[in-house]
Design an enzyme around this catalytic site. Structure first.
Site, PDB file in Angstrom:
ATOM      1  N   THR A  22      49.767  36.512  40.810  1.00  0.00           N
ATOM      2  CA  THR A  22      50.932  36.102  40.016  1.00  0.00           C
ATOM      3  C   THR A  22      52.101  37.061  40.137  1.00  0.00           C
ATOM      4  O   THR A  22      53.259  36.651  40.142  1.00  0.00           O
ATOM      5  CB  THR A  22      50.505  36.004  38.530  1.00  0.00           C
ATOM      6  OG1 THR A  22      49.494  35.002  38.440  1.00  0.00           O
ATOM      7  CG2 THR A  22      51.653  35.634  37.627  1.00  0.00           C
ATOM      8  N   ASP A  66      45.958  33.914  46.326  1.00  0.00           N
ATOM      9  CA  ASP A  66      45.529  33.939  44.929  1.00  0.00           C
ATOM     10  C   ASP A  66      44.176  34.656  44.934  1.00  0.00           C
ATOM     11  O   ASP A  66      43.354  34.424  45.822  1.00  0.00           O
ATOM     12  CB  ASP A  66      45.361  32.495  44.441  1.00  0.00           C
ATOM     13  CG  ASP A  66      45.046  32.409  42.961  1.00  0.00           C
ATOM     14  OD1 ASP A  66      45.883  31.874  42.217  1.00  0.00           O
ATOM     15  OD2 ASP A  66      43.956  32.869  42.549  1.00  0.00           O
ATOM     16  N   SER A  67      43.942  35.515  43.961  1.00  0.00           N
ATOM     17  CA  SER A  67      42.723  36.320  44.056  1.00  0.00           C
ATOM     18  C   SER A  67      41.454  35.490  43.870  1.00  0.00           C
ATOM     19  O   SER A  67      40.357  35.978  44.125  1.00  0.00           O
ATOM     20  CB  SER A  67      42.758  37.506  43.097  1.00  0.00           C
ATOM     21  OG  SER A  67      42.481  37.114  41.787  1.00  0.00           O
ATOM     22  N   SER A  68      41.576  34.239  43.455  1.00  0.00           N
ATOM     23  CA  SER A  68      40.386  33.376  43.397  1.00  0.00           C
ATOM     24  C   SER A  68      39.856  33.115  44.808  1.00  0.00           C
ATOM     25  O   SER A  68      38.701  32.733  44.978  1.00  0.00           O
ATOM     26  CB  SER A  68      40.728  32.031  42.749  1.00  0.00           C
ATOM     27  OG  SER A  68      41.305  32.260  41.508  1.00  0.00           O
ATOM     28  N   THR A  98      44.993  38.953  39.125  1.00  0.00           N
ATOM     29  CA  THR A  98      44.146  39.550  38.083  1.00  0.00           C
ATOM     30  C   THR A  98      42.749  38.916  38.026  1.00  0.00           C
ATOM     31  O   THR A  98      41.807  39.555  37.561  1.00  0.00           O
ATOM     32  CB  THR A  98      44.799  39.401  36.694  1.00  0.00           C
ATOM     33  OG1 THR A  98      45.076  38.010  36.459  1.00  0.00           O
ATOM     34  CG2 THR A  98      46.075  40.200  36.607  1.00  0.00           C
ATOM     35  N   ASP A  99      42.617  37.671  38.514  1.00  0.00           N
ATOM     36  CA  ASP A  99      41.359  36.954  38.278  1.00  0.00           C
ATOM     37  C   ASP A  99      40.129  37.663  38.847  1.00  0.00           C
ATOM     38  O   ASP A  99      39.082  37.698  38.208  1.00  0.00           O
ATOM     39  CB  ASP A  99      41.449  35.524  38.854  1.00  0.00           C
ATOM     40  CG  ASP A  99      42.393  34.657  38.035  1.00  0.00           C
ATOM     41  OD1 ASP A  99      42.734  35.050  36.904  1.00  0.00           O
ATOM     42  OD2 ASP A  99      42.796  33.589  38.526  1.00  0.00           O
ATOM     43  N   THR A 174      36.830  44.768  33.215  1.00  0.00           N
ATOM     44  CA  THR A 174      36.557  43.339  33.214  1.00  0.00           C
ATOM     45  C   THR A 174      37.827  42.647  32.747  1.00  0.00           C
ATOM     46  O   THR A 174      38.517  43.165  31.863  1.00  0.00           O
ATOM     47  CB  THR A 174      35.425  43.038  32.192  1.00  0.00           C
ATOM     48  OG1 THR A 174      34.242  43.665  32.648  1.00  0.00           O
ATOM     49  CG2 THR A 174      35.167  41.548  32.050  1.00  0.00           C
ATOM     50  N   CYS A 286      26.692  41.411  26.635  1.00  0.00           N
ATOM     51  CA  CYS A 286      27.691  42.078  25.790  1.00  0.00           C
ATOM     52  C   CYS A 286      28.582  42.918  26.700  1.00  0.00           C
ATOM     53  O   CYS A 286      28.095  43.564  27.620  1.00  0.00           O
ATOM     54  CB  CYS A 286      27.033  43.014  24.783  1.00  0.00           C
ATOM     55  SG  CYS A 286      25.892  42.208  23.681  1.00  0.00           S
TER      56      CYS A 286
HETATM   57  N1  ASP Z   1      45.310  33.276  39.768  1.00  0.00           N
HETATM   58  C1  ASP Z   1      46.028  34.519  39.828  1.00  0.00           C
HETATM   59  C2  ASP Z   1      45.258  35.445  40.746  1.00  0.00           C
HETATM   60  O1  ASP Z   1      44.289  36.019  40.341  1.00  0.00           O
HETATM   61  C3  ASP Z   1      46.179  35.081  38.468  1.00  0.00           C
HETATM   62  C4  ASP Z   1      46.923  36.390  38.385  1.00  0.00           C
HETATM   63  O2  ASP Z   1      47.378  36.970  39.337  1.00  0.00           O
HETATM   64  O3  ASP Z   1      47.038  36.894  37.258  1.00  0.00           O
HETATM   65  O4  ASP Z   1      45.624  35.592  41.888  1.00  0.00           O
END
Ligand code: ASP
Length: 349
Positions: A22, A66-68, A98-99, A174, A286
């Protein structure tokens, strides 16, 4: 010891590795979709960084992702870029979605053995050109941390994640929130630094470099998986995952301090898997606290079967560590031995 202030050196150099996420997206106002900006012109996007007296170079994934869509081949590419440029820069900043940032941070913490320079991973919850973006602060401070040296040595010679004014050890984080700027947590290790008016480093927590030459561990074996326990789970479901062809290891997401059902069928399936040489690591569902096998009767059975207590490792780290240990072609016995040892500050003994 209280956190300490420090100054960063001018004339430092930072290599920015832009992978996507993002942070680097801009909204196409016609279609409403997000598309990547060209971070080669980083100072056009964040002119403030021009005020640092650092040399900042950018290398970019092409295409950015995208990190996915991040996989082990991308971890390897990042590690190789760092190795190739290691002598030329004071530190490295990775811009990442971030993912799956926690997985990449864990992977790099094991891949870059004997690291003596900062590798700071950051991203943002809002694209860099949005008015209320968190990208600017995250990027500016990540660069400053990567450039901070004292007496010729990096203050944070670790793979870390900088997000929302906090610097964390990379293999301890996390992603815990999908809509707040405070997107990451490190439940079992306090932040390595806090950014307020000053950058305050928690020096007693920061890893000391080994003094040895940087070594890359690039072998990855993905024959691993995660099984999350839940009340009402059927034998069929559990067995289908444990008996999956070719699997070498599994992270068992157990309850509380490492507890699990005591039904016969459950223990029988685990025993069968263990007998076939599968490495089974118990990590708690947890987010905070630690697995302590044998404290309750509900974890004593696991201990007897040779299930490894994963201490206070995150699920992301336990999984990636298994991939990399099997990637080194170690025997299951040796993998099991190394899973309970901190290799890069990822667990507390
Ligand atoms: N889908 C985005 C990614 O992980 C989300 C982000 O960057 O916050 O690439």
């Amino acid at each position: 010891m209280p956190p300490q202030k420090t100054k960063s050196r001018s004339r430092a150099s930072v290599l920015l590795i832009y992978t996507g996420g993002t942070i680097g997206m801009i909204r196409d106002h016609k279609t409403g979709t997000l598309k990547p900006v060209d971070f080669q012109q980083i100072s056009d996007e964040v002119p403030e960084i021009g005020k640092f007296n650092y040399k900042i170079d950018v290398v970019s994934f092409n295409p950015v992702i995208d990190s996915s869509n991040m996989g082990s081949e991308h971890w390897i590419r990042m590690a190789e870029i760092i190795k190739k440029n290691y002598e030329k820069y004071t530190g490295f900043v990775i811009l990442h979605g971030t993912d799956t940032m926690a997985y990449t941070a864990s992977a790099l913490s094991f891949m870059l053995e004997n690291l003596s320079k900062p590798v700071v991973i950051t991203g943002a919850m809002l694209p860099v050109r949005e008015v209320r973006t968190d990208a600017r602060e995250n990027l500016i401070t990540a660069i400053e941390i990567a450039a901070t040296i004292e007496k010729g040595k990096a203050v944070v010679p670790e793979v870390c994640v900088y997000f929302d004014y906090l610097l964390f050890r990379g293999n301890r984080v996390t992603k815990v929130n999908a809509s707040k700027f405070e997107a990451f947590a490190s439940m079992n290790l306090p932040p390595l630094a806090e950014a307020g008016v000053h950058l305050r480093f928690n020096r007693n927590l920061i890893l000391k470099p080994t003094g040895k030459k940087l070594k890359l561990n690039l072998g990855v074996d993905s024959s691993v998986g995660v099984i999350r326990l839940f009340p009402g789970m059927t034998r069929q479901w559990f067995a289908s995952q444990l008996r999956c062809e070719g699997m070498k290891a599994v992270v068992l997401e157990t309850y509380g301090s490492g507890n699990a059902p005591t039904h016969d069928w459950f223990l029988e399936e685990l025993e069968l898997a263990a007998r076939h040489g599968m490495v089974i690591v118990s990590v708690s569902q947890c987010r905070g606290g630690s697995v302590e096998q044998g404290v309750y009767a509900t974890s004593a059975g696991l201990e007897r079967l040779g299930v490894i207590g994963g201490s206070d490792m995150t699920i992301e780290t336990a999984l990636v560590k298994l991939m990399l240990l099997f990637g080194k072609k170690l025997s299951p016995k040796e993998v099991a031995r190394q899973m309970v040892k901190p290799l890069s500050g990822e667990l507390t003994i």
